[in-house]
Design a protein around this motif. Structure first.
Motif, mmCIF file in Angstrom:
data_model
loop_
_atom_site.group_PDB
_atom_site.id
_atom_site.type_symbol
_atom_site.label_atom_id
_atom_site.label_comp_id
_atom_site.label_asym_id
_atom_site.label_seq_id
_atom_site.Cartn_x
_atom_site.Cartn_y
_atom_site.Cartn_z
ATOM 1 N N MET A 123 -0.029 24.716 -10.216
ATOM 2 C CA MET A 123 -0.579 23.640 -10.206
ATOM 3 C C MET A 123 0.213 22.205 -10.644
ATOM 4 N N PRO A 124 0.702 22.152 -11.872
ATOM 5 C CA PRO A 124 1.497 20.912 -12.077
ATOM 6 C C PRO A 124 2.510 20.649 -11.426
ATOM 7 N N GLY A 125 3.466 21.983 -11.034
ATOM 8 C CA GLY A 125 4.620 21.740 -10.046
ATOM 9 C C GLY A 125 4.138 21.241 -8.603
ATOM 10 N N VAL A 126 3.172 21.898 -8.325
ATOM 11 C CA VAL A 126 2.563 21.606 -6.933
ATOM 12 C C VAL A 126 2.177 20.080 -6.828
ATOM 13 N N ARG A 127 1.632 19.540 -7.738
ATOM 14 C CA ARG A 127 1.058 18.311 -7.749
ATOM 15 C C ARG A 127 2.127 17.171 -7.815
ATOM 16 N N ARG A 128 3.087 17.676 -8.694
ATOM 17 C CA ARG A 128 4.305 16.876 -8.888
ATOM 18 C C ARG A 128 5.166 16.836 -7.348
ATOM 19 N N THR A 129 5.051 17.827 -6.610
ATOM 20 C CA THR A 129 5.790 17.928 -5.199
ATOM 21 C C THR A 129 5.139 17.134 -4.373
ATOM 22 N N PHE A 130 3.674 17.100 -4.669
ATOM 23 C CA PHE A 130 2.806 16.363 -3.573
ATOM 24 C C PHE A 130 2.872 14.985 -3.892
ATOM 25 N N LEU A 131 3.033 14.420 -5.094
ATOM 26 C CA LEU A 131 3.458 13.237 -5.521
ATOM 27 C C LEU A 131 4.640 12.432 -4.893
ATOM 28 N N ILE A 132 5.804 13.332 -5.135
ATOM 29 C CA ILE A 132 7.188 12.972 -4.636
ATOM 30 C C ILE A 132 6.928 12.696 -3.153
ATOM 31 N N THR A 133 6.266 13.856 -2.360
ATOM 32 C CA THR A 133 6.395 13.521 -0.931
ATOM 33 C C THR A 133 5.598 12.330 -0.590
ATOM 34 N N SER A 134 4.507 11.929 -1.236
ATOM 35 C CA SER A 134 3.544 10.856 -1.099
ATOM 36 C C SER A 134 4.291 9.579 -1.277
ATOM 37 N N LEU A 135 5.343 9.699 -2.357
ATOM 38 C CA LEU A 135 6.086 8.548 -2.665
ATOM 39 C C LEU A 135 7.126 8.166 -1.603
ATOM 40 N N VAL A 136 7.771 9.393 -0.816
ATOM 41 C CA VAL A 136 8.821 9.285 0.111
ATOM 42 C C VAL A 136 8.036 8.665 1.191
ATOM 43 N N MET A 137 7.007 8.861 1.596
ATOM 44 C CA MET A 137 6.240 8.423 2.737
ATOM 45 C C MET A 137 5.977 7.151 2.576
ATOM 46 N N THR A 138 5.585 6.506 1.464
ATOM 47 C CA THR A 138 5.022 5.126 1.166
ATOM 48 C C THR A 138 6.383 4.458 1.208
ATOM 49 N N VAL A 139 7.289 4.662 0.502
ATOM 50 C CA VAL A 139 8.810 4.048 0.572
ATOM 51 C C VAL A 139 9.186 3.744 1.753
ATOM 52 N N ALA A 140 9.067 5.026 2.696
ATOM 53 C CA ALA A 140 9.735 4.703 4.035
ATOM 54 C C ALA A 140 8.727 3.850 4.964
ATOM 55 N N LEU A 141 7.552 3.877 4.843
ATOM 56 C CA LEU A 141 6.553 3.011 5.593
ATOM 57 C C LEU A 141 6.527 1.563 5.317
ATOM 58 N N GLY A 142 6.633 1.272 3.703
ATOM 59 C CA GLY A 142 6.949 0.115 3.183
ATOM 60 C C GLY A 142 8.315 -0.603 3.819
ATOM 61 N N LEU A 143 9.239 0.109 3.906
ATOM 62 C CA LEU A 143 10.720 -0.326 4.346
ATOM 63 C C LEU A 143 10.429 -0.742 5.971
ATOM 64 N N ILE A 144 9.741 0.223 6.556
ATOM 65 C CA ILE A 144 9.452 0.055 8.069
ATOM 66 C C ILE A 144 8.842 -1.367 8.056
ATOM 67 N N LEU A 145 7.844 -1.652 7.489
ATOM 68 C CA LEU A 145 6.985 -3.076 7.435
ATOM 69 C C LEU A 145 8.099 -4.148 7.050
ATOM 70 N N ALA A 146 8.735 -3.950 6.081
ATOM 71 C CA ALA A 146 9.803 -4.991 5.724
ATOM 72 C C ALA A 146 10.731 -5.097 6.863
ATOM 73 N N ILE A 147 11.306 -4.333 7.482
ATOM 74 C CA ILE A 147 12.247 -4.405 8.462
ATOM 75 C C ILE A 147 11.568 -5.177 9.686
ATOM 76 N N ASP A 148 10.476 -4.731 9.910
ATOM 77 C CA ASP A 148 9.602 -5.547 10.893
ATOM 78 C C ASP A 148 9.400 -6.956 10.609
ATOM 79 N N VAL A 149 9.313 -7.495 9.566
ATOM 80 C CA VAL A 149 9.216 -8.839 9.135
ATOM 81 C C VAL A 149 10.623 -9.455 9.276
ATOM 82 N N ILE A 150 11.713 -8.692 8.964
ATOM 83 C CA ILE A 150 13.063 -9.267 9.333
ATOM 84 C C ILE A 150 13.421 -9.286 10.712
#
Length: 154
Positions: A123-150
């Motif tokens: 479970m600790p490794g699975v939770r870590r992987t889950f958090l990493i993929t969540s961060l990837v999604m969040t950063v990608a989506l945040g960058l998309i929003l920033a690009i839309d502003v630009i």
């Protein structure tokens, strides 16, 4: 131009909804579980909260794809047409959207089932992987929003 703006607003609102859900997941839900005295005790609550989320996020992703396509087509037919800078930004945005969707698919159809059936020691490794993929999604989506502003001024 009104149609272009309509597609841009729809896409921004839907992107913000997905981005907000991801920020809440990372900042509140996953952090609570990581800091809980017994993280396994929280696992059932997390599964209950996530129940049905896959379909909701899929709907958001489809709306983003449809509004993005509509935005690109309507902007291409506007006078004056899109600048080279705008086209480059939209290509970057498309790559980031594919990354976000890929991370979502990996998390939903690989990491989540693994999380449900994982042994306690895994479970600790699975939770870590889950958090990493969540961060990837969040950063990608945040960058998309920033690009839309630009892109709004490009």
């Amino acid at each position: 131009m009104a149609l272009t703006n309509t597609f841009a607003v729809i896409q921004t609102v839907v992107l913000a909804a997905w981005f907000g859900a991801m920020v809440y997941s990372i900042v509140v839900v996953q952090q609570f579980q990581l800091r809980a005295a017994d993280p396994d005790e929280f696992e059932d609550v997390g599964q209950l909260m996530a129940s049905g989320s896959r379909r909701r996020i899929l709907r958001l992703a489809v709306l983003i794809a449809i509004s993005g396509t509509g935005l690109a087509i309507s902007r291409a037919t506007d006078t004056p047409g899109p600048s080279t800078e705008w086209i480059v930004l939209m290509c970057i945005k498309l790559v980031l959207f594919v990354i976000a969707c890929g991370a979502f698919a990996y998390q939903s159809w690989w990491v989540w089932p693994k999380r449900i059936f994982a042994l306690p020691a895994e479970m600790p490794g699975v939770r870590r992987t889950f958090l990493i993929t969540s961060l990837v999604m969040t950063v990608a989506l945040g960058l998309i929003l920033a690009i839309d502003v630009i892109a709004a001024t490009a």
